[in-house]
Design a protein around this motif. Structure first.
Motif, PDB file in Angstrom:
ATOM      1  N   LYS A 108       0.806  -1.213   0.000  1.00  0.00           N
ATOM      2  CA  LYS A 108       0.000   0.000   0.000  1.00  0.00           C
ATOM      3  C   LYS A 108       0.842   1.266   0.000  1.00  0.00           C
ATOM      4  O   LYS A 108       0.389   2.323   0.401  1.00  0.00           O
ATOM      5  CB  LYS A 108      -0.947   0.010   1.206  1.00  0.00           C
ATOM      6  CG  LYS A 108      -2.038  -1.041   1.113  1.00  0.00           C
ATOM      7  CD  LYS A 108      -3.055  -0.867   2.206  1.00  0.00           C
ATOM      8  CE  LYS A 108      -4.175  -1.894   2.083  1.00  0.00           C
ATOM      9  NZ  LYS A 108      -5.202  -1.743   3.102  1.00  0.00           N
ATOM     10  N   SER A 109       2.075   1.166  -0.401  1.00  0.00           N
ATOM     11  CA  SER A 109       2.909   2.361  -0.508  1.00  0.00           C
ATOM     12  C   SER A 109       3.730   2.271  -1.781  1.00  0.00           C
ATOM     13  O   SER A 109       3.857   1.218  -2.383  1.00  0.00           O
ATOM     14  CB  SER A 109       3.814   2.488   0.719  1.00  0.00           C
ATOM     15  OG  SER A 109       4.682   1.380   0.797  1.00  0.00           O
ATOM     16  N   ALA A 120      -7.496  10.405  -2.281  1.00  0.00           N
ATOM     17  CA  ALA A 120      -7.079   9.364  -3.224  1.00  0.00           C
ATOM     18  C   ALA A 120      -5.566   9.159  -3.182  1.00  0.00           C
ATOM     19  O   ALA A 120      -5.077   8.020  -3.152  1.00  0.00           O
ATOM     20  CB  ALA A 120      -7.518   9.747  -4.638  1.00  0.00           C
ATOM     21  N   VAL A 121      -4.824  10.266  -3.191  1.00  0.00           N
ATOM     22  CA  VAL A 121      -3.359  10.174  -3.158  1.00  0.00           C
ATOM     23  C   VAL A 121      -2.891   9.526  -1.855  1.00  0.00           C
ATOM     24  O   VAL A 121      -1.980   8.696  -1.847  1.00  0.00           O
ATOM     25  CB  VAL A 121      -2.727  11.575  -3.329  1.00  0.00           C
ATOM     26  CG1 VAL A 121      -1.233  11.533  -3.060  1.00  0.00           C
ATOM     27  CG2 VAL A 121      -2.990  12.101  -4.742  1.00  0.00           C
ATOM     28  N   GLN A 122      -3.554   9.875  -0.749  1.00  0.00           N
ATOM     29  CA  GLN A 122      -3.195   9.266   0.545  1.00  0.00           C
ATOM     30  C   GLN A 122      -3.432   7.764   0.531  1.00  0.00           C
ATOM     31  O   GLN A 122      -2.592   6.982   1.004  1.00  0.00           O
ATOM     32  CB  GLN A 122      -4.026   9.912   1.656  1.00  0.00           C
ATOM     33  CG  GLN A 122      -3.733   9.322   3.050  1.00  0.00           C
ATOM     34  CD  GLN A 122      -4.793   9.711   4.068  1.00  0.00           C
ATOM     35  OE1 GLN A 122      -5.959   9.903   3.711  1.00  0.00           O
ATOM     36  NE2 GLN A 122      -4.404   9.821   5.322  1.00  0.00           N
ATOM     37  N   THR A 123      -4.572   7.341  -0.035  1.00  0.00           N
ATOM     38  CA  THR A 123      -4.916   5.921  -0.076  1.00  0.00           C
ATOM     39  C   THR A 123      -3.875   5.109  -0.841  1.00  0.00           C
ATOM     40  O   THR A 123      -3.514   3.999  -0.445  1.00  0.00           O
ATOM     41  CB  THR A 123      -6.299   5.735  -0.743  1.00  0.00           C
ATOM     42  OG1 THR A 123      -7.267   6.491  -0.031  1.00  0.00           O
ATOM     43  CG2 THR A 123      -6.701   4.264  -0.742  1.00  0.00           C
ATOM     44  N   ILE A 124      -3.375   5.693  -1.923  1.00  0.00           N
ATOM     45  CA  ILE A 124      -2.460   4.961  -2.795  1.00  0.00           C
ATOM     46  C   ILE A 124      -1.017   5.047  -2.310  1.00  0.00           C
ATOM     47  O   ILE A 124      -0.278   4.069  -2.337  1.00  0.00           O
ATOM     48  CB  ILE A 124      -2.569   5.500  -4.239  1.00  0.00           C
ATOM     49  CG1 ILE A 124      -3.969   5.200  -4.785  1.00  0.00           C
ATOM     50  CG2 ILE A 124      -1.520   4.872  -5.147  1.00  0.00           C
ATOM     51  CD1 ILE A 124      -4.382   6.111  -5.900  1.00  0.00           C
ATOM     52  N   HIS A 168     -13.804   2.278  -2.899  1.00  0.00           N
ATOM     53  CA  HIS A 168     -12.489   1.658  -2.667  1.00  0.00           C
ATOM     54  C   HIS A 168     -11.970   0.934  -3.904  1.00  0.00           C
ATOM     55  O   HIS A 168     -10.801   0.535  -3.940  1.00  0.00           O
ATOM     56  CB  HIS A 168     -12.570   0.658  -1.504  1.00  0.00           C
ATOM     57  CG  HIS A 168     -12.680   1.307  -0.162  1.00  0.00           C
ATOM     58  ND1 HIS A 168     -12.574   0.608   1.030  1.00  0.00           N
ATOM     59  CD2 HIS A 168     -12.890   2.600   0.198  1.00  0.00           C
ATOM     60  CE1 HIS A 168     -12.725   1.430   2.042  1.00  0.00           C
ATOM     61  NE2 HIS A 168     -12.919   2.645   1.558  1.00  0.00           N
ATOM     62  N   ALA A 169     -12.832   0.744  -4.908  1.00  0.00           N
ATOM     63  CA  ALA A 169     -12.487  -0.119  -6.048  1.00  0.00           C
ATOM     64  C   ALA A 169     -11.214   0.337  -6.758  1.00  0.00           C
ATOM     65  O   ALA A 169     -10.298  -0.467  -6.984  1.00  0.00           O
ATOM     66  CB  ALA A 169     -13.657  -0.174  -7.035  1.00  0.00           C
ATOM     67  N   LEU A 184       3.248   5.090 -12.553  1.00  0.00           N
ATOM     68  CA  LEU A 184       2.637   5.713 -13.727  1.00  0.00           C
ATOM     69  C   LEU A 184       1.167   6.024 -13.471  1.00  0.00           C
ATOM     70  O   LEU A 184       0.676   7.114 -13.791  1.00  0.00           O
ATOM     71  CB  LEU A 184       2.777   4.777 -14.938  1.00  0.00           C
ATOM     72  CG  LEU A 184       2.147   5.267 -16.250  1.00  0.00           C
ATOM     73  CD1 LEU A 184       2.828   6.542 -16.726  1.00  0.00           C
ATOM     74  CD2 LEU A 184       2.242   4.179 -17.315  1.00  0.00           C
ATOM     75  N   SER A 185       0.440   5.071 -12.890  1.00  0.00           N
ATOM     76  CA  SER A 185      -0.973   5.294 -12.599  1.00  0.00           C
ATOM     77  C   SER A 185      -1.151   6.341 -11.504  1.00  0.00           C
ATOM     78  O   SER A 185      -2.109   7.123 -11.529  1.00  0.00           O
ATOM     79  CB  SER A 185      -1.641   3.981 -12.177  1.00  0.00           C
ATOM     80  OG  SER A 185      -1.721   3.117 -13.279  1.00  0.00           O
ATOM     81  N   PHE A 186      -0.233   6.356 -10.561  1.00  0.00           N
ATOM     82  CA  PHE A 186      -0.249   7.387  -9.521  1.00  0.00           C
ATOM     83  C   PHE A 186      -0.041   8.765 -10.156  1.00  0.00           C
ATOM     84  O   PHE A 186      -0.698   9.746  -9.798  1.00  0.00           O
ATOM     85  CB  PHE A 186       0.848   7.091  -8.493  1.00  0.00           C
ATOM     86  CG  PHE A 186       0.931   8.096  -7.378  1.00  0.00           C
ATOM     87  CD1 PHE A 186      -0.162   8.341  -6.572  1.00  0.00           C
ATOM     88  CD2 PHE A 186       2.108   8.779  -7.129  1.00  0.00           C
ATOM     89  CE1 PHE A 186      -0.092   9.268  -5.534  1.00  0.00           C
ATOM     90  CE2 PHE A 186       2.197   9.693  -6.101  1.00  0.00           C
ATOM     91  CZ  PHE A 186       1.093   9.942  -5.303  1.00  0.00           C
TER      92      PHE A 186
END
Length: 536
Positions: free
Chosen positions: A3-4, A150-154, A330-331, A346-348
């Motif tokens: 998760k990081s 969103a950025v925090q979650t990822i 959450h999806a 890249l997706s981030f």
């Protein structure tokens, strides 16, 4: 599940940041004049190409609410949520043909300016103040809040760090003016689409692997096989999500009010095309319409894939919150966390690009309205071009600071973004009624426009109170019809309306289109007809 971000992810993200920031700096110095003026700073007059306008429209429109919210809706209700994107493509064609020529012919640069020129200063001032409050405290703040979440979650970064980082990045781009925003948005859209497609590719491959298939195309086929109920565009009344997307209303009802108001009467959006000539502006808008057709592949299919996997035993814990409730939103983050190292970066970057581009576009629109419609009219009528540009830059910084302070407070709302979406829509029927009658009926009076603007919120609240079961989109459609009727009656009863000097310069020749535009528009309409036929 990791998760990081890893070192390679940071490296990919750093490359993205350097490319965007470096290209923005290059454009700023290459295209800056020795003396900056307001049209250049706020509109990038004459310097944006059709592809820059189209990319900027999409980059400003797509943000965390699409990546996170629409994927969540894809998880819950399926492909039907794509109607917001696909109907927007049809709407953009209408805006290009009928709205943009009116703005450009009458040298309209801001929406309040249109209202002042067409009606009077009362209407424009009331709406300018409303738009500023809405853009700062609702739109800019919600983009920053959802983006940071969103950025925090990822990434695993602290929420406050995410808020500050996104705001600073956005300010850095926005201070260069619309030229920098427009051209950096081309890079942003590239990362947005590339990273988004990477996530879709992974999601479809996961589905194929889980059911013993192989490859993306088999995964797509399995989605329709395993979740056929998620591939219907038009809901009947038995569908649990009918109130969100009420049947044919998405094709012939309130959805048009939402889209035409958003794409045609919104400073945040139309500003991209207002500094160009008609051919360039129409080309950019048509390009944006084609990109809109692609967006559900990026933001909806991953949500449906996550649903199919969840229903078959995958992501059981990840899709739940602390109370054990399934959270559709959450999806997308769950899928991103499954990406391999590097691709996740890249997706981030794609998600960050969508958020930052939206923040920059919104901040620039706030700055434009405040500077040209409030400061110049009420504080310093003789301000020089340089002073106005300086005030514009200060407005950008102040609005972003306000958003940084207010954004964390949205966490106190239950489903804050849905709440904001619905109640922001209370004003849309009134605004659209004012604009559409202002465009095409010269008799419409300023008094009728003021009443129309004032009635939108109380009428919406009244109908919601009396008929709480009425779908939101249907309510918007009825409010629009009622306000139009009231404005028409008021105007016809006013004898002075026969000699109304405030009509705009509009003639039929303005709406003629080039052959290439006509071919592109027909192609888009054909694709839409095919999509709705296949997935009815």
């Amino acid at each position: 599940m990791q998760k990081s971000l890893q070192f390679l992810d940071y490296a990919v993200f750093l490359v993205y940041f350097v490319i965007v920031a470096g290209y923005g700096y290059y454009i700023y110095h290459k295209k800056k004049k020795s003396t900056a003026d307001t049209k250049d700073f706020f509109l990038a007059e004459g310097s944006l190409t059709w592809w820059a306008i189209g990319a900027s429209l999409i980059a400003s429109n797509i943000s965390a609410e699409q990546f996170i919210g629409m994927s969540g809706s894809g998880f819950a209700m399926g492909l039907a949520i794509s109607t917001y994107e696909w109907m927007a493509a049809a709407t953009l064609i209408i805006v290009a043909i009928f709205f943009i020529p009116v703005y450009l012919k009458n040298k309209i640069y801001t929406m309040p300016q249109f209202l002042s020129q067409r009606y009077d200063n009362r209407v424009s001032t009331v709406m300018a103040v409303f738009w500023l409050l809405l853009y700062v405290f609702v739109n800019l703040t919600s983009i920053l809040y959802l983006g940071a979440l969103a950025v925090q979650t990822i990434s695993g970064f602290n929420f406050t760090t995410c808020v500050l980082g996104l705001a600073i990045f956005a300010v850095f781009i926005t201070l260069g003016g619309m030229k920098v925003i427009g051209y950096t948005d081309v890079i942003q859209v590239f990362f947005l689409i590339l990273g988004g497609l990477a996530t879709t590719y992974l999601a479809l491959n996961l589905v194929a692997d889980h059911f013993g298939g192989e490859g993306m195309m088999q995964g797509l086929g399995m989605l329709r096989q395993k979740a056929p109920e998620h591939f219907h565009m038009i809901f009947d009344k038995s569908n649990p999500y009918y109130n969100d997307l009420p049947g044919l209303t998405v094709l012939i009802g309130g959805m048009w009010i939402v889209n035409l108001n958003y794409w045609g009467c919104n400073q945040y959006i139309t500003q991209r095309a207002l500094g160009a000539d008609l051919k360039t502006a129409r080309g950019g808008i048509l390009f944006a319409a084609f990109l809109k057709l692609l967006m559900p592949v990026i933001v909806v299919l991953p949500g449906i894939a996550a649903y199919v996997l969840y229903k078959n035993g995958v992501f059981q814990q990840e899709m739940m919150d602390a109370t054990g409730t399934v959270k559709p939103d959450h999806a997308y983050p769950v899928l991103l966390n499954l990406l391999p190292v590097g691709l996740k970066g890249l997706s981030f970057a794609a998600l960050t690009a969508a958020i930052v581009a939206s923040l920059a576009g919104k901040a620039n629109s706030i700055s434009t309205i405040f500077t040209l419609d409030i400061y110049r009219h009420f504080f310093k009528k003789d301000a020089t071009e340089q002073q106005l540009v300086r005030v514009g830059r200060i407005a950008i910084i102040v609005s972003c600071l306000i958003a940084v302070v207010v954004a964390p407070q949205l966490s106190n709302l239950d489903q804050g973004f849905q709440f904001i979406q619905e109640y922001t829509g209370f004003i849309s029927p009134g605004v659209f009624a004012i604009f559409i009658l202002g465009f095409f009926w010269k008799r419409t009076t300023a008094d009728a426009a003021l009443v129309g603007a004032g009635l939108s919120i109380p009428l919406s609240a009244g109908i919601k109170l009396v008929l709480p079961e009425m779908p939101f989109l249907d309510r918007m459609g009825w409010i629009f019809v009622i306000i139009i009727a009231i404005m028409v009656i008021m105007t016809l009863l006013d004898p002075k309306s026969k000699h109304n000097p405030k009509g705009l310069d509009v003639d039929a020749s303005m709406f003629k289109t080039s052959g290439s535009f006509t071919v592109g528009a027909i192609l888009i309409c054909g694709i839409l007809a095919a999509l709705y036929t296949v997935f009815w």
